[in-house]
Design a protein around this motif. Structure first.
Motif, PDB file in Angstrom:
ATOM      1  N   GLY A  23       0.827  -1.118   0.004  1.00 35.24           N
ATOM      2  CA  GLY A  23       0.016  -0.062  -0.184  1.00 35.24           C
ATOM      3  C   GLY A  23       0.962   1.324  -0.072  1.00 35.24           C
ATOM      4  O   GLY A  23       2.202   1.131   0.272  1.00 35.24           O
ATOM      5  N   GLN A  24       0.343   2.283  -0.196  1.00 34.35           N
ATOM      6  CA  GLN A  24       1.143   3.563  -0.283  1.00 34.35           C
ATOM      7  C   GLN A  24       1.421   3.670   0.971  1.00 34.35           C
ATOM      8  O   GLN A  24       0.367   3.960   1.799  1.00 34.35           O
ATOM      9  CB  GLN A  24       0.362   4.791  -0.929  1.00 34.35           C
ATOM     10  CG  GLN A  24       0.726   6.136  -0.842  1.00 34.35           C
ATOM     11  CD  GLN A  24       2.129   6.169  -1.724  1.00 34.35           C
ATOM     12  OE1 GLN A  24       2.210   5.677  -2.624  1.00 34.35           O
ATOM     13  NE2 GLN A  24       3.250   6.693  -0.953  1.00 34.35           N
ATOM     14  N   GLY A  25       2.583   4.227   1.574  1.00 36.62           N
ATOM     15  CA  GLY A  25       2.811   4.516   2.790  1.00 36.62           C
ATOM     16  C   GLY A  25       2.714   5.889   3.214  1.00 36.62           C
ATOM     17  O   GLY A  25       2.543   6.685   2.232  1.00 36.62           O
ATOM     18  N   ARG A  26       2.947   6.222   4.495  1.00 40.89           N
ATOM     19  CA  ARG A  26       2.636   7.359   4.952  1.00 40.89           C
ATOM     20  C   ARG A  26       3.927   8.415   4.145  1.00 40.89           C
ATOM     21  O   ARG A  26       5.112   7.797   4.091  1.00 40.89           O
ATOM     22  CB  ARG A  26       2.899   7.606   6.530  1.00 40.89           C
ATOM     23  CG  ARG A  26       1.556   7.199   6.893  1.00 40.89           C
ATOM     24  CD  ARG A  26       1.706   7.336   8.385  1.00 40.89           C
ATOM     25  NE  ARG A  26       0.560   6.661   9.129  1.00 40.89           N
ATOM     26  CZ  ARG A  26      -0.609   7.135   9.209  1.00 40.89           C
ATOM     27  NH1 ARG A  26      -0.965   8.598   8.836  1.00 40.89           N
ATOM     28  NH2 ARG A  26      -1.592   6.691   9.834  1.00 40.89           N
ATOM     29  N   PRO A  27       3.684   9.559   3.764  1.00 41.34           N
ATOM     30  CA  PRO A  27       4.906  10.614   3.355  1.00 41.34           C
ATOM     31  C   PRO A  27       5.749  10.671   4.433  1.00 41.34           C
ATOM     32  O   PRO A  27       5.582  10.841   5.682  1.00 41.34           O
ATOM     33  CB  PRO A  27       4.133  11.796   3.024  1.00 41.34           C
ATOM     34  CG  PRO A  27       2.982  11.755   3.819  1.00 41.34           C
ATOM     35  CD  PRO A  27       2.440  10.597   4.033  1.00 41.34           C
ATOM     36  N   ARG A  28       7.107  10.923   4.129  1.00 37.21           N
ATOM     37  CA  ARG A  28       8.178  11.180   4.992  1.00 37.21           C
ATOM     38  C   ARG A  28       8.600  12.613   4.871  1.00 37.21           C
ATOM     39  O   ARG A  28       8.356  13.361   3.933  1.00 37.21           O
ATOM     40  CB  ARG A  28       9.420  10.194   4.845  1.00 37.21           C
ATOM     41  CG  ARG A  28       9.096   8.909   4.862  1.00 37.21           C
ATOM     42  CD  ARG A  28       8.702   8.449   6.320  1.00 37.21           C
ATOM     43  NE  ARG A  28       8.485   7.033   6.265  1.00 37.21           N
ATOM     44  CZ  ARG A  28       7.685   6.557   7.263  1.00 37.21           C
ATOM     45  NH1 ARG A  28       7.311   7.169   8.548  1.00 37.21           N
ATOM     46  NH2 ARG A  28       7.526   5.159   7.286  1.00 37.21           N
ATOM     47  N   PHE A  29       9.085  13.500   5.866  1.00 36.81           N
ATOM     48  CA  PHE A  29       9.159  14.781   6.024  1.00 36.81           C
ATOM     49  C   PHE A  29      10.812  14.874   6.552  1.00 36.81           C
ATOM     50  O   PHE A  29      11.225  14.238   7.428  1.00 36.81           O
ATOM     51  CB  PHE A  29       8.570  15.599   6.776  1.00 36.81           C
ATOM     52  CG  PHE A  29       7.010  15.323   6.660  1.00 36.81           C
ATOM     53  CD1 PHE A  29       6.395  16.243   5.470  1.00 36.81           C
ATOM     54  CD2 PHE A  29       6.173  14.514   7.273  1.00 36.81           C
ATOM     55  CE1 PHE A  29       5.181  15.912   5.031  1.00 36.81           C
ATOM     56  CE2 PHE A  29       4.902  14.303   6.824  1.00 36.81           C
ATOM     57  CZ  PHE A  29       4.343  15.107   5.872  1.00 36.81           C
TER      58      PHE A  29
END
Length: 145
Positions: A13-19
């Motif tokens: 699945g699409q993972g959470r964006p990283r910052f």
């Protein structure tokens, strides 16, 4: 026009964006595993002769068939209520096909994601079907008497 392609490999699945912070600016990025997964989906679409639908509205149907973990032995099958969630599978697939199958994923006006029960098999598979919406029949197009 309708086109289907298959992807054999781990379903993500699409993972959470990283910052990350660069000085005063905040940069957003995807994890390397997510980037590679999307590249693999794009590559399969192109290798299987996927057409470019342009900027017309499209329908996307994603069928997910995942293997039952070996730790469950001969359990037969179980409903796939495990991660990744259906919406995250859809996000990853639609992002991967942006610019390859269609101009932008906002063109997707109908989206169906099916997660079949997990069974003992050789591995995970996805089947993605993309159709020009103009060629599809919707229930409201049928005459009800």
């Amino acid at each position: 026009m309708i086109f289907s392609f298959d992807y054999a490999g781990p379903v993500r699945g699409q993972g959470r964006p990283r910052f990350t912070r660069v000085g005063a600016r905040v940069r957003t990025y995807d994890r390397l595993a997510d980037v590679r997964y999307k590249q693999a989906l794009r590559r399969e679409y192109i290798e299987q002769g996927g057409p470019h639908f342009g900027s017309v509205p499209v329908s996307v149907t994603i069928t997910c068939m995942r293997a039952l973990p070996k730790t469950l032995g001969r359990a037969g099958s179980e409903d796939d209520t495990h991660r990744p969630d259906a919406d995250n599978i859809a996000k990853a697939v639609m992002d991967a096909l942006t610019g390859v199958a269609y101009d932008d994923d906002r063109q997707v006006t109908r989206l169906v994601v099916e997660k079949y029960p997990r069974v003992a098999s050789d591995g995970d598979r996805l089947r993605v079907t993309i159709a020009d919406v103009g060629e599809m029949l919707y229930p409201h197009q049928f005459e009800i008497r």
